[in-house]
Write an enzyme that holds these catalytic residues in place. Structure first.
Site, short mmCIF file in Angstrom:
data_model
loop_
_atom_site.label_atom_id
_atom_site.label_comp_id
_atom_site.label_asym_id
_atom_site.label_seq_id
_atom_site.Cartn_x
_atom_site.Cartn_y
_atom_site.Cartn_z
N CYS A 173 78.51 38.94 17.54
CA CYS A 173 77.10 39.20 17.24
C CYS A 173 76.27 39.87 18.18
O CYS A 173 76.47 40.87 18.69
CB CYS A 173 76.34 37.99 16.50
SG CYS A 173 74.93 38.73 15.43
N HIS A 180 80.03 36.05 12.47
CA HIS A 180 80.28 34.52 13.06
C HIS A 180 81.33 33.78 12.87
O HIS A 180 81.36 33.06 11.55
CB HIS A 180 78.85 33.58 12.97
CG HIS A 180 77.73 34.42 13.60
ND1 HIS A 180 77.30 33.96 14.81
CD2 HIS A 180 76.73 35.11 12.95
CE1 HIS A 180 76.09 34.53 15.12
NE2 HIS A 180 75.62 35.17 14.20
N GLU A 214 82.46 30.90 13.94
CA GLU A 214 82.21 29.43 13.90
C GLU A 214 81.57 28.72 12.64
O GLU A 214 81.74 27.53 12.40
CB GLU A 214 81.17 29.16 15.25
CG GLU A 214 79.67 29.82 15.09
CD GLU A 214 79.57 31.27 15.32
OE1 GLU A 214 78.36 31.45 15.63
OE2 GLU A 214 80.36 31.97 15.53
#
Length: 509
Positions: free
Chosen positions: A79, A167, A169
């Protein structure tokens, strides 16, 4: 030698999740603020740049020096990190024309690239940014797009450098773990050797080398962290370890006795000290949450210092600090507002003259439990809910008195025992009751009452960094409410807290 991944934190709310996902792959990683990177960068095998709340076009945005990383170590920029690489390497970053937040699907993938191996077109990703990469950086090659974001992923030709706009994660990126696996294992060649057994072997060796023949003192709480620390230290140095369990008068009902009994047969040298009156006297009249925490912490140090002096030749203090304590105590951009102080972080007062040993300070809570299991600690003890260091002192809102403590202990015991008898305890990460500083009108029999309100709290979490409230059965909550009001004198109202973290915290103070 342990392979290591460096995560440079630019202030993203998701940075801790990156670390969790990497650890789930049995790979060791560390989070460091971008403005305070580790001294020996060459000790790491790969680097991940986190997201950030800033725009790369802002003057206040983090501007790190990546000269020790770029082109020298495998690099994954997430990002903000991806935008930073583009913005300062010949690309163009502009404000987005469309809203780029939330779920999206990959409409194009350069599937022959190992970065996206095993990930199909249409895979869901999570976007969270207001800028977009309009032109790739010099040497950039497009790897993936979504319907609205053309440059969703790219690599730099001639380098093991990758940038992604989404993202990996977060839970909503369905193949995020696979993507991290591709980068760290297939591309960076990192070994998956971060296991509980390897941690125990490495830590026991380090403790022996560090402590030598000196004595260590440890304040036990009866919780998972301090128990694992105690057993690890005992495994490493045996009778050189001296444990003290202090009753601060703010423990759960009968906990002082039960904790001391619990350690019998574990081979630990434990001394119990009842300092309830000293703590309650120091807290008299105090209502500010942060002040209460500090009073409890300072009083503990006084009591602990007095007791430690009774053991001659102590050179070390052991603490059950874990990684979330450390992470939440570090500010990415210098001084930040105090959410609440951590009882395990901040070092020691100079007068104690003790060196600090923190064997668990790089572990998340679930990793602590796995380590505990690998060294043979009772599963029932390892499954125990976390309990705050300041105890019921931060669950009694307003001033603290012996009467309030006793009232909350009774409420808490009913709630926790109820969770166990309904087979709900193991479905909850942490539970407890809060005594609120308000009275409300009630009716008992034919009489009007004006008594206390308590709030019940039960959350699901992995390590306390984020938490969701648990949807407990209505029948259970009804049973708990009736039992608490009927059995605990002074309480006439029970409410259930349905706030998540963030924006709320798990504890009320």
């Amino acid at each position: 030698m342990q392979d290591k991944v460096l995560i440079l934190d630019f202030g993203s709310q998701y940075t801790q999740l990156i670390a969790r996902r990497v650890r789930e792959l049995f790979i060791y990683c560390e989070i460091h603020p971008f403005n305070n990177p580790p001294e020996h960068m060459e000790e790491f095998n790969a680097v991940i740049l986190s997201g950030s709340p800033y725009s790369v076009r802002s003057e206040q945005a983090p501007h790190p020096d990546l000269s020790a990383i770029r082109g020298k170590l495998p690099l994954l920029a997430v990002c903000y990190g991806a935008q930073y690489l583009a913005h300062f390497s010949g690309g163009v970053v502009k404000p987005s024309n469309t809203r780029e937040y939330g779920r999206a699907n990959l409409s194009f993938i350069q599937s022959e690239e190992s970065f996206f191996e095993g990930i199909d077109k249409g895979s869901q990703v999570w976007m969270s940014h207001s800028d977009t990469i309009d032109q790739l950086p010099e040497g950039g090659m497009l790897l993936a797009s979504t319907e609205d974001v053309k440059n969703a992923a790219y690599c730099i030709e001639g380098e093991t450098t990758f940038g992604i706009q989404f993202h990996p994660e977060v839970y909503h990126t369905t193949d995020g773990k696979k993507l991290l696996e591709n980068f760290l294992i297939k591309i960076a060649g990192i070994q998956q050797n971060w296991t509980p057994d390897s941690f125990v072997e490495m830590t026991v060796k380090e403790i022996r080398e560090t402590i030598g023949d000196e004595k260590v003192i440890l304040g036990l709480s009866g919780g998972v962290d301090s128990t694992v620390v105690a057993v690890l230290l005992h495994k490493a140095i045996g009778t050189q370890l001296h444990c003290i369990f202090v009753n601060n008068g703010l423990l759960r009902k009968n906990e002082f006795e039960s904790v001391l009994n619990q350690y019998e047969g574990m081979g630990l040298n434990v001394k119990g000290v009842d300092a309830s009156d000293q703590f309650l006297k120091a807290l008299a009249g105090e209502t500010d949450p942060e002040s209460k925490r500090k009073i409890i912490g300072n009083t503990f140090i006084d009591v602990f210092d007095d007791e430690s002096k009774k053991t001659a030749g102590v050179s070390w203090l052991a603490q059950g600090t874990i990684y979330p304590d450390v992470i939440e105590s570090i500010s990415v951009n210098g001084p930040s507002a105090t959410i609440k102080s951590h009882h395990n972080v901040g070092g020691l007062p100079d007068f104690m003259n003790l060196k600090l040993v923190e064997p668990l300070k790089m572990l998340f809570k679930d990793e602590v439990r796995r380590v505990g299991a690998s060294i043979g600690i009772d599963p029932e003890l390892l499954g125990r809910h976390p309990f705050p260091g300041p105890g019921l002192g931060i669950r009694i809102l307003g001033d603290i008195t012996a009467e309030k403590v006793e009232m909350l202990q009774e409420v808490d015991a009913i709630f926790i025992n109820g969770l166990k008898s309904w087979n709900l305890y193991d479905q909850v990460w942490q539970a407890g009751a809060m005594l609120l500083p308000v009275n409300s009108v009630g009716v008992m029999g034919d009489e009007r009452t004006y008594e206390k309100c308590v709030a019940l709290r039960a959350v699901q979490s992995t390590d306390g960094m984020t938490a969701d409230w648990v949807d407990l059965p209505y029948a259970f909550l009804q049973k708990m409410s009736n039992e608490i009001i009927n059995k605990v004198k002074g309480v006439n109202r029970v409410v259930y807290d349905i706030s998540s973290k963030p924006p709320a915290t798990i504890e009320w103070e």
